[in-house]
Each structure stands twice: as structure tokens, then as C-alpha cells.
Design a protein around this motif. Structure first.
Motif, short mmCIF file in Angstrom:
data_model
loop_
_atom_site.label_atom_id
_atom_site.label_comp_id
_atom_site.label_asym_id
_atom_site.label_seq_id
_atom_site.Cartn_x
_atom_site.Cartn_y
_atom_site.Cartn_z
N HIS A 1 0.83 -1.21 0.00
CA HIS A 1 0.00 0.00 0.00
C HIS A 1 0.86 1.26 0.00
O HIS A 1 0.49 2.26 -0.62
CB HIS A 1 -0.95 0.02 1.20
CG HIS A 1 -2.14 -0.87 1.01
ND1 HIS A 1 -3.16 -0.58 0.14
CD2 HIS A 1 -2.45 -2.06 1.56
CE1 HIS A 1 -4.06 -1.54 0.18
NE2 HIS A 1 -3.64 -2.46 1.03
N GLU A 2 2.00 1.22 0.66
CA GLU A 2 2.86 2.40 0.73
C GLU A 2 3.82 2.53 -0.44
O GLU A 2 4.09 3.63 -0.90
CB GLU A 2 3.66 2.38 2.04
CG GLU A 2 2.82 2.72 3.24
CD GLU A 2 3.64 2.73 4.52
OE1 GLU A 2 4.88 2.89 4.46
OE2 GLU A 2 3.02 2.58 5.59
N LYS A 3 4.36 1.40 -0.90
CA LYS A 3 5.44 1.46 -1.90
C LYS A 3 5.13 0.67 -3.17
O LYS A 3 6.03 0.44 -3.97
CB LYS A 3 6.73 0.91 -1.30
CG LYS A 3 7.20 1.64 -0.07
CD LYS A 3 8.42 0.97 0.52
CE LYS A 3 8.84 1.63 1.81
NZ LYS A 3 9.87 0.86 2.51
N ASN B 1 -9.08 -8.20 2.53
CA ASN B 1 -9.89 -7.53 1.52
C ASN B 1 -9.19 -6.32 0.91
O ASN B 1 -9.36 -6.04 -0.27
CB ASN B 1 -11.23 -7.14 2.13
CG ASN B 1 -12.14 -6.50 1.13
OD1 ASN B 1 -12.35 -7.04 0.06
ND2 ASN B 1 -12.65 -5.34 1.46
N ASP B 2 -8.43 -5.58 1.70
CA ASP B 2 -7.73 -4.39 1.17
C ASP B 2 -6.78 -4.74 0.04
O ASP B 2 -6.42 -3.89 -0.76
CB ASP B 2 -6.95 -3.68 2.28
CG ASP B 2 -7.86 -2.94 3.22
OD1 ASP B 2 -9.05 -2.79 2.90
OD2 ASP B 2 -7.38 -2.50 4.29
N ILE C 1 -3.65 -2.44 -6.83
CA ILE C 1 -2.75 -3.52 -6.42
C ILE C 1 -2.78 -4.66 -7.44
O ILE C 1 -1.75 -5.22 -7.80
CB ILE C 1 -3.10 -4.02 -5.01
CG1 ILE C 1 -2.75 -2.94 -3.98
CG2 ILE C 1 -2.36 -5.33 -4.70
CD1 ILE C 1 -3.19 -3.26 -2.57
N LEU C 2 -3.96 -4.99 -7.92
CA LEU C 2 -4.06 -6.08 -8.90
C LEU C 2 -3.33 -5.73 -10.20
O LEU C 2 -2.72 -6.60 -10.83
CB LEU C 2 -5.51 -6.44 -9.17
CG LEU C 2 -6.24 -7.08 -7.99
CD1 LEU C 2 -7.70 -7.31 -8.34
CD2 LEU C 2 -5.57 -8.36 -7.55
N ASP C 3 -3.37 -4.46 -10.59
CA ASP C 3 -2.65 -4.06 -11.79
C ASP C 3 -1.14 -4.18 -11.58
O ASP C 3 -0.42 -4.64 -12.47
CB ASP C 3 -3.03 -2.63 -12.19
CG ASP C 3 -2.49 -2.26 -13.55
OD1 ASP C 3 -2.68 -3.06 -14.50
OD2 ASP C 3 -1.86 -1.19 -13.68
N LEU C 4 -0.67 -3.80 -10.40
CA LEU C 4 0.75 -3.97 -10.08
C LEU C 4 1.11 -5.45 -10.09
O LEU C 4 2.17 -5.83 -10.60
CB LEU C 4 1.07 -3.37 -8.70
CG LEU C 4 0.95 -1.87 -8.57
CD1 LEU C 4 1.04 -1.46 -7.10
CD2 LEU C 4 2.03 -1.17 -9.38
N ASP D 1 -12.74 -0.68 -7.03
CA ASP D 1 -12.43 0.71 -7.36
C ASP D 1 -12.56 1.49 -6.06
O ASP D 1 -13.53 2.21 -5.84
CB ASP D 1 -13.41 1.23 -8.42
CG ASP D 1 -13.16 2.69 -8.78
OD1 ASP D 1 -12.20 3.29 -8.25
OD2 ASP D 1 -13.95 3.22 -9.57
N ARG D 2 -11.59 1.33 -5.19
CA ARG D 2 -11.67 1.89 -3.84
C ARG D 2 -11.77 3.40 -3.83
O ARG D 2 -12.40 3.98 -2.95
CB ARG D 2 -10.49 1.43 -3.00
CG ARG D 2 -10.43 -0.06 -2.82
CD ARG D 2 -11.68 -0.57 -2.10
NE ARG D 2 -11.91 -1.98 -2.30
CZ ARG D 2 -11.30 -2.94 -1.65
NH1 ARG D 2 -10.40 -2.67 -0.76
NH2 ARG D 2 -11.61 -4.19 -1.91
#
Length: 186
Positions: free
Chosen positions: A14-16, A88-89, A95-98, A154-155
Motif C-alpha cells: 500500500h505504501e510502496k 480484503n484491502d 494492487i491487482l494491476d501492479l 475501485d476503492r
């Protein structure tokens, strides 16, 4: 310790994004790299453990719902659609694209799971047979349900509109099952 490492992994993501090292993760957790490597051999190993954990949890929760004799068929359908795993986050488009770019094998597993809901399909087919659900093209219904529920990834939209994932899923299911027109439209 494994759960703590997986949680720290998600915090790093989430951060990097995925651009952190095992050393970064060990520092975040306040443990040595040796301790980290005693539990996981690589970032990919941790990612696999998170995916395994969430998919297994999803399957277990779904099976408990399906086997619950106290629930009606419509309650089972609603509950199966709204199952949310512990991590869940982790399941958001960014994230999924990364993951798709840096860990394509893991992304394929997640993508397949996000788009194959065989247990739900069986419940819907049962609902059609029993006359609880209007005769429809089941593949189209499944696509609508899957696409609608996956929209919760789509958070940004949900954060901007102060909607939790749980609230979004509940509303999506209500709209899909019961529509959005009042019972007595004027």
C-alpha cells in the motif's frame, strides 16, 4: 508470525507498491531478515500465501453459507455474493494491476478466482428451477453479478463517496436481486 509478515507485506504494498525489498519488510516488522526468511523464501512466496489464504477463506465461508440449513436459497445467494475475505484491502484494482505486471502467475490465479463463481452459478440455477428467479441467461446474470461486485475494487470511488465495501456489496446485491424501482411506480 506468518500472519504478521503477510500483514506487513500488505502495508508495504500500500505504501510502496510492489517496489520494496525483503529488507524493507523486515525493518517494518522489526525482525531480522533471517527471521523473515525462516517463514518465507521471497516476496512471491508471501504473495502466494496471501492469495492462498484469501481464496481458501472465501471457499470456506461460501461452503458454510451453502450448507447452512437455516438460510433460504435467496439468503444463500445474497450471502455468497457478499463474502469478504480477511485481506480484503489487497483486492483493489491498483494492487491487482501492479500484480499483473510484476507477478503475472499470481495475478492469473486471482483473476480466475474473481471471474469464476461456480457455487453461485449453481445457486442461481437452482433458484431458476425452483421459480424463485426469473428465467434468464445464467451466463449473463453471472457476468452482471461478477462485474458489479468486482466494481468494489475501485476503492477511490467508494472512499470519495463514504461507502464501505460491505455497504457497497449489500447495495449491489439488493439492486441486482430486487431492482431499484419502487413497488408502486407512478
Amino acid at each position: 508470525m506468518r500472519a504478521r509478515i503477510m500483514k506487513g507485506f500488505l502495508e508495504e504494498v500500500h505504501e510502496k507498491s510492489m517496489k520494496f525489498t525483503m529488507d524493507d519488510l523486515a525493518k517494518r516488522l522489526g525482525i531480522s531478515k533471517r527471521t523473515l526468511y525462516e517463514h518465507f523464501s521471497s516476496k512471491t512466496d508471501i504473495l502466494d500465501a496471501i492469495i492462498d489464504s484469501t481464496l481458501n477463506e472465501f471457499d470456506e465461508k461460501t461452503e458454510m453459507i451453502i450448507q447452512d440449513p437455516e438460510l433460504s436459497l435467496l439468503e444463500k445467494i445474497k450471502k455468497v455474493i457478499t463474502v469478504i475475505p480477511k485481506y480484503n484491502d489487497f483486492y483493489n484494482w491498483q494492487i491487482l494491476d501492479l500484480m499483473r505486471k510484476s507477478h503475472p502467475t499470481q495475478w492469473e490465479r486471482v483473476n480466475a478466482a474473481l471471474n469464476e463463481w461456480d457455487d453461485l452459478r449453481k445457486l442461481i440455477e437452482q433458484g431458476i428451477r425452483e421459480g424463485l428467479i426469473v428465467e434468464q441467461n445464467v451466463s449473463l446474470l453471472m457476468k452482471l453479478i461478477i462485474d458489479a461486485t468486482n466494481s468494489t475494487m475501485d476503492r477511490q470511488f467508494f472512499y470519495e463517496n463514504s461507502i464501505t465495501v460491505t455497504e457497497a456489496l449489500d447495495s449491489i446485491v439488493d439492486i441486482l436481486l430486487f431492482g431499484f424501482i419502487t413497488k408502486n411506480p407512478k
